[in-house]
Design an enzyme around this catalytic site. Structure first.
Site, PDB file in Angstrom:
ATOM      1  N   ASP A   1       0.830  -1.207   0.000  1.00  0.00           N
ATOM      2  CA  ASP A   1       0.000   0.000   0.000  1.00  0.00           C
ATOM      3  C   ASP A   1       0.869   1.263   0.000  1.00  0.00           C
ATOM      4  OD1 ASP A   1      -2.405   1.355   0.020  1.00  0.00           O
ATOM      5  OD2 ASP A   1      -2.919   0.877   2.093  1.00  0.00           O
ATOM      6  N   HIS A   2       0.235   2.403   0.243  1.00  0.00           N
ATOM      7  CA  HIS A   2       0.857   3.733   0.143  1.00  0.00           C
ATOM      8  C   HIS A   2       2.336   3.758   0.538  1.00  0.00           C
ATOM      9  CE1 HIS A   2      -2.897   6.134  -0.339  1.00  0.00           C
ATOM     10  NE2 HIS A   2      -3.432   5.080   0.253  1.00  0.00           N
TER      11      HIS A   2
ATOM     12  N   GLU B   1      -3.927   8.023   7.880  1.00  0.00           N
ATOM     13  CA  GLU B   1      -3.840   6.574   7.949  1.00  0.00           C
ATOM     14  C   GLU B   1      -2.382   6.156   8.038  1.00  0.00           C
ATOM     15  OE1 GLU B   1      -6.191   3.061   5.824  1.00  0.00           O
ATOM     16  OE2 GLU B   1      -4.730   3.934   4.465  1.00  0.00           O
TER      17      GLU B   1
ATOM     18  N   HIS C   1      -9.359   8.988   3.895  1.00  0.00           N
ATOM     19  CA  HIS C   1      -9.174   7.779   4.692  1.00  0.00           C
ATOM     20  C   HIS C   1     -10.039   7.846   5.948  1.00  0.00           C
ATOM     21  CE1 HIS C   1      -5.043   7.159   2.680  1.00  0.00           C
ATOM     22  NE2 HIS C   1      -5.831   6.179   2.299  1.00  0.00           N
TER      23      HIS C   1
ATOM     24  N   HIS D   1      -9.435   4.909  -3.382  1.00  0.00           N
ATOM     25  CA  HIS D   1      -8.862   4.910  -2.037  1.00  0.00           C
ATOM     26  C   HIS D   1      -9.880   5.454  -1.044  1.00  0.00           C
ATOM     27  CE1 HIS D   1      -4.286   4.773  -3.118  1.00  0.00           C
ATOM     28  NE2 HIS D   1      -4.960   3.718  -3.526  1.00  0.00           N
TER      29      HIS D   1
ATOM     30  N   ASN E   1      -9.796   0.196  -1.907  1.00  0.00           N
ATOM     31  CA  ASN E   1      -9.140  -0.068  -0.633  1.00  0.00           C
ATOM     32  C   ASN E   1     -10.144  -0.059   0.514  1.00  0.00           C
ATOM     33  OD1 ASN E   1      -6.843   0.003  -2.169  1.00  0.00           O
ATOM     34  ND2 ASN E   1      -5.806   1.596  -0.980  1.00  0.00           N
TER      35      ASN E   1
END
Length: 358
Positions: free
Chosen positions: A108-109, A181, A225, A264, A286
């Site tokens: 992920d990110h 997040e 998020h 996202h 996500n």
């Protein structure tokens, strides 16, 4: 024809990832990407996918990777995050095929400050490739959306040139996902940054498509998020259709949806917002905040229900000499979290039309 007619069960790499996403885009469904932090959460996700006969994406974050390795390890140079990501990948590879579903194994990110983590995972991919002729992971995400656009795109292209020969998929972000997040805090960003322009998306396409077709774009459309009260987040998934049509017009050819898009901040979104995003070419969404909470609920409810059996090793409402081992055994209460998490994963799949797709 179903997904298993075009790709095998187990972890996918190379063109098989693109075949899966192309099939999803063509048949108007998307695949949830669930963050996993342990073998327990990974197994819960795989179990859910098996039960509803659906492909699935398992992903690890930088912090989640460090947790997988153990919070007692130093991580000053991302060493625990690298080790944990590799350990998670090997676990998922070991068990995924037994569940009988296609799996995209993703990281992920990764912001600029976390690039040493990314580099470590790529080194593991290259080592695995030398032995198995495929990378360890299916795909990785670079999130350089906080950097200047030109730097973001150029850095992605530079890494993609290294990734493409291994058969790795690249996910990149243009425009910023708000909220906070895993240590990345975008709660104070300018609101305009939450909405990507079609011209920016096409710039990404122009830079990456000559390298390989195996990439996706997380274009911001107001994403945040976490979970927020209704009305506090202004999602505009219809903007994704403009990205598709703009790029298609620039290319002057079919398909009408040339982009693989990513959603996202999916937790807390309405079913209507999700459906609009899928109709406009989103193939991956996500989900983390919601599955974190549902993993907790199973454990929480078990402990509250069995409280009087968990206060000591011996002695409970059935008698002062009655043993409690069968109640406090971690396999019992952790399993309750797995079951409730699996239920939420199935819900995410249903929202995205990802049921009975095998």
């Amino acid at each position: 024809m179903g997904v298993l007619d075009i790709v095998p069960p187990g972890v996918l790499t190379g063109d098989n990832v693109r075949k899966l996403f192309s099939y999803a885009r063509e048949h108007k469904f998307a695949i949830p990407a669930i963050n996993v932090t342990s073998s327990s959460t990974a197994n819960a996700v795989l179990e859910a996918a098996r039960d509803i006969r659906a492909p699935i994406i398992l992903q690890v974050s930088q912090g989640g990777s460090a947790f997988f390795a153990g919070k007692g390890l130093a991580n000053d140079k991302q060493q625990a995050s690298i080790l944990g990501a590799v350990a998670a990948a090997h676990h998922i590879r070991t068990v995924a095929k037994a569940y009988g579903v296609p799996v995209v194994l993703h990281s992920d990110h990764c912001a600029e400050k976390l690039l040493p983590w990314f580099d470590g995972m790529l080194e593991a991919d290259e080592a695995y490739f030398r032995e198995h002729q495929e990378p360890l992971f299916s795909s990785h995400m670079l999130d350089l959306s906080e950097e200047p656009k030109e730097q973001n795109i150029a850095t992605c292209a530079r890494y993609f040139k290294r990734m493409a020969p291994l058969g790795l998929w690249l996910e990149m972000e243009i425009g910023i996902t708000g909220g906070e997040e895993d240590g990345v805090d975008n709660t104070g960003v300018d609101n305009a940054s939450l909405y990507t322009q079609p011209e920016d998306v096409y710039e990404v396409y122009k830079a990456l498509s000559p390298i390989s077709p195996n990439f996706s774009i997380a274009a911001a459309f107001g994403n945040v998020h976490g979970v927020y009260k209704p009305g506090n987040v202004k999602l505009q998934p219809q903007l994704l259709g403009k990205h598709q049509s703009y790029t298609s017009q620039k290319l002057g050819s079919e398909p009408a949806q040339p982009l693989y898009l990513v959603f996202h901040g999916g937790s807390g979104s309405t079913k209507e917002e999700i459906q609009t995003a899928v109709e406009n070419g989103v193939v991956k969404m996500n989900v983390d905040t919601d599955t974190q909470f549902t993993y907790l609920t199973g454990i929480r409810d078990y402990i509250l229900k069995k409280k009087d059996y968990l206060l000591s090793q011996v002695g409970n409402p059935e008698g002062p000499d009655k043993p409690n081992k069968k109640y406090y055994d971690p396999r019992v209460w952790i399993r309750e979290g797995e079951k409730t998490m699996a239920t939420r994963v199935k819900e995410a799949c249903r929202d995205l039309g990802n049921v009975d797709r095998l």
